[in-house]
Design a protein around this motif. Structure first.
Motif, PDB file in Angstrom:
ATOM      1  N   THR A  35       0.793  -1.235   0.000  1.00 32.62           N
ATOM      2  CA  THR A  35       0.000   0.000   0.000  1.00 32.62           C
ATOM      3  C   THR A  35       0.826   1.287   0.000  1.00 32.62           C
ATOM      4  O   THR A  35       0.273   2.361  -0.222  1.00 32.62           O
ATOM      5  CB  THR A  35      -0.991   0.019   1.192  1.00 32.62           C
ATOM      6  OG1 THR A  35      -0.265  -0.227   2.404  1.00 32.62           O
ATOM      7  CG2 THR A  35      -2.060  -1.027   1.029  1.00 32.62           C
ATOM      8  N   HIS A  62       3.953  -8.141   2.598  1.00 30.99           N
ATOM      9  CA  HIS A  62       2.933  -8.836   1.810  1.00 30.99           C
ATOM     10  C   HIS A  62       3.486  -9.752   0.727  1.00 30.99           C
ATOM     11  O   HIS A  62       2.906 -10.797   0.452  1.00 30.99           O
ATOM     12  CB  HIS A  62       1.935  -7.831   1.220  1.00 30.99           C
ATOM     13  CG  HIS A  62       0.840  -7.496   2.183  1.00 30.99           C
ATOM     14  ND1 HIS A  62       1.078  -6.855   3.375  1.00 30.99           N
ATOM     15  CD2 HIS A  62      -0.487  -7.756   2.161  1.00 30.99           C
ATOM     16  CE1 HIS A  62      -0.066  -6.722   4.037  1.00 30.99           C
ATOM     17  NE2 HIS A  62      -1.036  -7.264   3.320  1.00 30.99           N
ATOM     18  N   ASP A 118      -3.944  -0.731   5.709  1.00 35.71           N
ATOM     19  CA  ASP A 118      -4.265  -2.161   5.706  1.00 35.71           C
ATOM     20  C   ASP A 118      -5.482  -2.372   6.579  1.00 35.71           C
ATOM     21  O   ASP A 118      -5.588  -1.789   7.670  1.00 35.71           O
ATOM     22  CB  ASP A 118      -3.097  -2.991   6.259  1.00 35.71           C
ATOM     23  CG  ASP A 118      -3.337  -4.475   6.040  1.00 35.71           C
ATOM     24  OD1 ASP A 118      -2.829  -5.019   5.042  1.00 35.71           O
ATOM     25  OD2 ASP A 118      -4.071  -5.087   6.842  1.00 35.71           O
ATOM     26  N   SER A 119      -6.402  -3.207   6.112  1.00 36.62           N
ATOM     27  CA  SER A 119      -7.673  -3.343   6.828  1.00 36.62           C
ATOM     28  C   SER A 119      -7.528  -3.972   8.216  1.00 36.62           C
ATOM     29  O   SER A 119      -8.367  -3.752   9.081  1.00 36.62           O
ATOM     30  CB  SER A 119      -8.660  -4.139   5.982  1.00 36.62           C
ATOM     31  OG  SER A 119      -8.207  -5.460   5.812  1.00 36.62           O
ATOM     32  N   HIS A 120      -6.465  -4.748   8.434  1.00 31.07           N
ATOM     33  CA  HIS A 120      -6.325  -5.374   9.767  1.00 31.07           C
ATOM     34  C   HIS A 120      -5.571  -4.506  10.777  1.00 31.07           C
ATOM     35  O   HIS A 120      -5.140  -4.992  11.826  1.00 31.07           O
ATOM     36  CB  HIS A 120      -5.710  -6.766   9.633  1.00 31.07           C
ATOM     37  CG  HIS A 120      -6.657  -7.701   8.947  1.00 31.07           C
ATOM     38  ND1 HIS A 120      -6.519  -8.043   7.614  1.00 31.07           N
ATOM     39  CD2 HIS A 120      -7.772  -8.317   9.382  1.00 31.07           C
ATOM     40  CE1 HIS A 120      -7.524  -8.828   7.274  1.00 31.07           C
ATOM     41  NE2 HIS A 120      -8.299  -9.011   8.316  1.00 31.07           N
ATOM     42  N   ARG A 385      -9.405 -14.698   6.687  1.00 22.99           N
ATOM     43  CA  ARG A 385     -10.325 -14.567   5.545  1.00 22.99           C
ATOM     44  C   ARG A 385     -10.324 -15.844   4.722  1.00 22.99           C
ATOM     45  O   ARG A 385      -9.250 -16.400   4.432  1.00 22.99           O
ATOM     46  CB  ARG A 385      -9.895 -13.395   4.652  1.00 22.99           C
ATOM     47  CG  ARG A 385     -10.202 -12.078   5.286  1.00 22.99           C
ATOM     48  CD  ARG A 385      -9.878 -10.891   4.417  1.00 22.99           C
ATOM     49  NE  ARG A 385     -10.346  -9.699   5.103  1.00 22.99           N
ATOM     50  CZ  ARG A 385      -9.875  -8.479   4.913  1.00 22.99           C
ATOM     51  NH1 ARG A 385      -8.926  -8.262   4.021  1.00 22.99           N
ATOM     52  NH2 ARG A 385     -10.374  -7.465   5.584  1.00 22.99           N
ATOM     53  N   ARG A 390      -9.298 -16.367  -2.236  1.00 23.41           N
ATOM     54  CA  ARG A 390      -8.384 -15.693  -1.306  1.00 23.41           C
ATOM     55  C   ARG A 390      -6.943 -16.237  -1.387  1.00 23.41           C
ATOM     56  O   ARG A 390      -5.998 -15.476  -1.375  1.00 23.41           O
ATOM     57  CB  ARG A 390      -8.928 -15.838   0.120  1.00 23.41           C
ATOM     58  CG  ARG A 390      -8.012 -15.333   1.232  1.00 23.41           C
ATOM     59  CD  ARG A 390      -7.953 -13.828   1.289  1.00 23.41           C
ATOM     60  NE  ARG A 390      -7.112 -13.363   2.374  1.00 23.41           N
ATOM     61  CZ  ARG A 390      -6.809 -12.086   2.610  1.00 23.41           C
ATOM     62  NH1 ARG A 390      -7.294 -11.151   1.825  1.00 23.41           N
ATOM     63  NH2 ARG A 390      -6.035 -11.736   3.596  1.00 23.41           N
TER      64      ARG A 390
HETATM   65  C1  IPM Z   1      -3.199  -6.038   0.677  1.00 28.17           C
HETATM   66  C2  IPM Z   1      -3.904  -5.322   1.799  1.00 28.17           C
HETATM   67  C3  IPM Z   1      -4.314  -3.982   1.344  1.00 28.17           C
HETATM   68  C4  IPM Z   1      -5.003  -6.185   2.399  1.00 28.17           C
HETATM   69  C5  IPM Z   1      -5.799  -5.473   3.477  1.00 28.17           C
HETATM   70  O1  IPM Z   1      -6.027  -4.267   3.491  1.00 28.17           O
HETATM   71  O2  IPM Z   1      -6.265  -6.089   4.390  1.00 28.17           O
HETATM   72  C6  IPM Z   1      -4.459  -7.476   2.966  1.00 28.17           C
HETATM   73  O3  IPM Z   1      -3.609  -7.283   4.032  1.00 28.17           O
HETATM   74  C7  IPM Z   1      -5.579  -8.412   3.330  1.00 28.17           C
HETATM   75  O4  IPM Z   1      -5.536  -8.998   4.402  1.00 28.17           O
HETATM   76  O5  IPM Z   1      -6.501  -8.571   2.532  1.00 28.17           O
END
Ligand code: IPM
Ligand code: SF4
Length: 418
Positions: A35, A62, A118-120, A385, A390
């Motif tokens: 990101t 990542h 990042d979403s987490h 997830r 995925r």
């Molecule tokens: C790639 C990244 C932006 C993504 C997120 O934001 O979570 C990843 O870490 C995920 O777990 O899907």
């Protein structure tokens, strides 16, 4: 007031309530190899100097080591950005998963406002920090100004009670995902509490906060307590700072009845939980899926790749062999976790059992990299997830579980809690 309201109120120096939109100063910013390039691009359309190069942390996790020219080029752009902006805290390939490294290096503290690309990023709610993920355009703006807008979220309070030796933090959060549903907490704060959460160590609490986003949650908050301060001490936060944090500790009163929803989970008679394809809220009792054949097991990620997870896996795998039809991939969440696991002899147990060990990072979790599944294959994973595709193949299926179940199943060749 809820924990979310109290953290934001403290930050702003005035009382704020759910529904209000506020401008806040960000205390800590994090982006990773995936990101940073887009955030940097958005930033460069606004200005050319970041607002504070000591508050931005960049971590490569990542796609490490890079598996394609595209990934390598992205990392090159991110590295150039680090140099050009004089970013003080840069953790390159091999240091580990961003959410783990940020914590281990002592960057995360209670009452902080943390913005992550990042979403987490919600993982840091385990420390009582208002930590949430943003897209690249927002991150670009935050690099430039150190500010963002936040709508004060409604809160779902989740109390976890009871006693049950078989139940791990992952079982608890999967059960919560089932209860709340994948859209049930959209733009809300989840606030976890109750005796089970109070007893949980910080690694367990991070599992709960980590998966808040799987219910649409903005943040997954837990009140800071002695366990939080003890953890901070261990990662090198000074005694003086901890004293100061204690002075500013935020307490919630769960009887104030200001929650949007109140959920109680009693683990006493609960079975271990498994998320079935293709959503993390498609959760069943383990007895409903026992016997499902598996082709791969992945143990790792920002959900369950920590030392306590690896210790548990080693306890199960010691002296056993991975089933001949199963590929087992284990990835320590960070270099520190890897080194600690080495010293404790855990890695040797894994290798003897027939596992593959890879470089600390996200690994197969998001399917851009290692451990891609074949058509029709089934994977049992300790990640967060299990969306279709995925792990890099739309024609594969992913189940999610605790590290305990993952290790037991790797030995048997099918999903089992025995
Ligand atoms: C790639 C990244 C932006 C993504 C997120 O934001 O979570 C990843 O870490 C995920 O777990 O899907
Ligand atoms: S380990 Fe998985 S969930 Fe965590 S940050 Fe990496 S890709 Fe995202």
């Amino acid at each position: 007031m809820t924990l979310a309201e109290k953290i934001l109120s403290k930050k702003l120096g005035r009382e704020v309530c759910e529904g209000e939109t506020v401008e806040v100063d960000i205390d800590l910013v994090m982006t990773h190899d995936g990101t940073t390039p887009l955030s940097a691009k958005a930033f460069k359309e606004m200005t050319d100097k970041v607002w504070d190069n000591e508050k931005i942390v960049i971590i490569f996790d990542h796609n490490v080591p890079a598996n394609t020219a595209k990934a390598a080029n992205m990392q090159k752009i991110a590295r150039e950005f680090v140099k050009e902006q004089g970013i003080k805290y840069f953790y390159p390939e091999g240091e580990g998963i961003c959410h783990q490294v940020l914590v281990e290096k002592g960057h995360v503290k209670p009452n902080m406002i943390i913005a992550g690309g990042d979403s987490h990023t919600c993982t840091h709610g385990a420390f009582g920090a208002f930590a949430t993920g943003f897209g690249a355009t927002d991150m670009g703006f935050i690099y430039a100004t150190g500010k963002t807008w936040i709508k004060v979220p409604k809160t779902i309070r989740v109390n976890v009670v009871g006693e049950n030796e078989r139940i791990t933090p992952k079982d608890v959060i999967l059960r919560i995902c089932k209860e709340v549903g994948r859209r049930g907490a959209t733009y809300m704060a989840l606030e976890y509490g109750g005796e089970v959460v109070r007893r949980m160590d910080m690694e367990g609490r991070m599992v709960l906060s980590n998966m808040a986003i799987e219910m649409g949650g903005k943040v997954g908050l837990i009140e800071a307590d002695e366990k939080t301060y003890e953890y901070l001490r261990k990662v090198g936060v000074s005694g003086e700072e901890i004293l100061n944090l204690k002075k500013n500790a935020i307490r919630v009163n769960e009887n104030e009845e200001n929650y949007h929803k109140f959920i109680e989970i009693d683990i006493t008679d609960m079975e271990e939980q498994i998320a079935c394809p293709h959503h993390p809220d498609n959760v069943k009792d383990v007895s409903e899926v026992v016997g499902t054949p598996i082709d791969q097991v992945f143990i790792g990620s920002c959900t369950n790749g920590r030392l306590s997870d690896l210790r548990e896996v080693a306890r199960v795998l010691k002296g056993k062999k991975v089933h001949k039809d199963v590929k087992l991939i284990i990835i320590p969440a960070s270099k520190k976790v890897f080194l600690d696991a080495l010293k404790e002899g855990l890695i040797e147990i894994f290798i003897e059992a027939g596992a593959m060990i890879c470089t600390p990072g996200c690994g197969p979790c998001l399917g851009a990299h290692q451990g891609v599944l074949a058509d029709g294959e089934v994977c049992l994973s300790t990640t967060n997830r299990n969306f279709k595709g995925r792990m890099g193949n739309k024609n594969a299926e992913i189940y999610l579980s605790s590290p305990t179940i993952a290790a037991k199943s790797a030995v048997k060749g099918y999903i089992t809690n025995e």
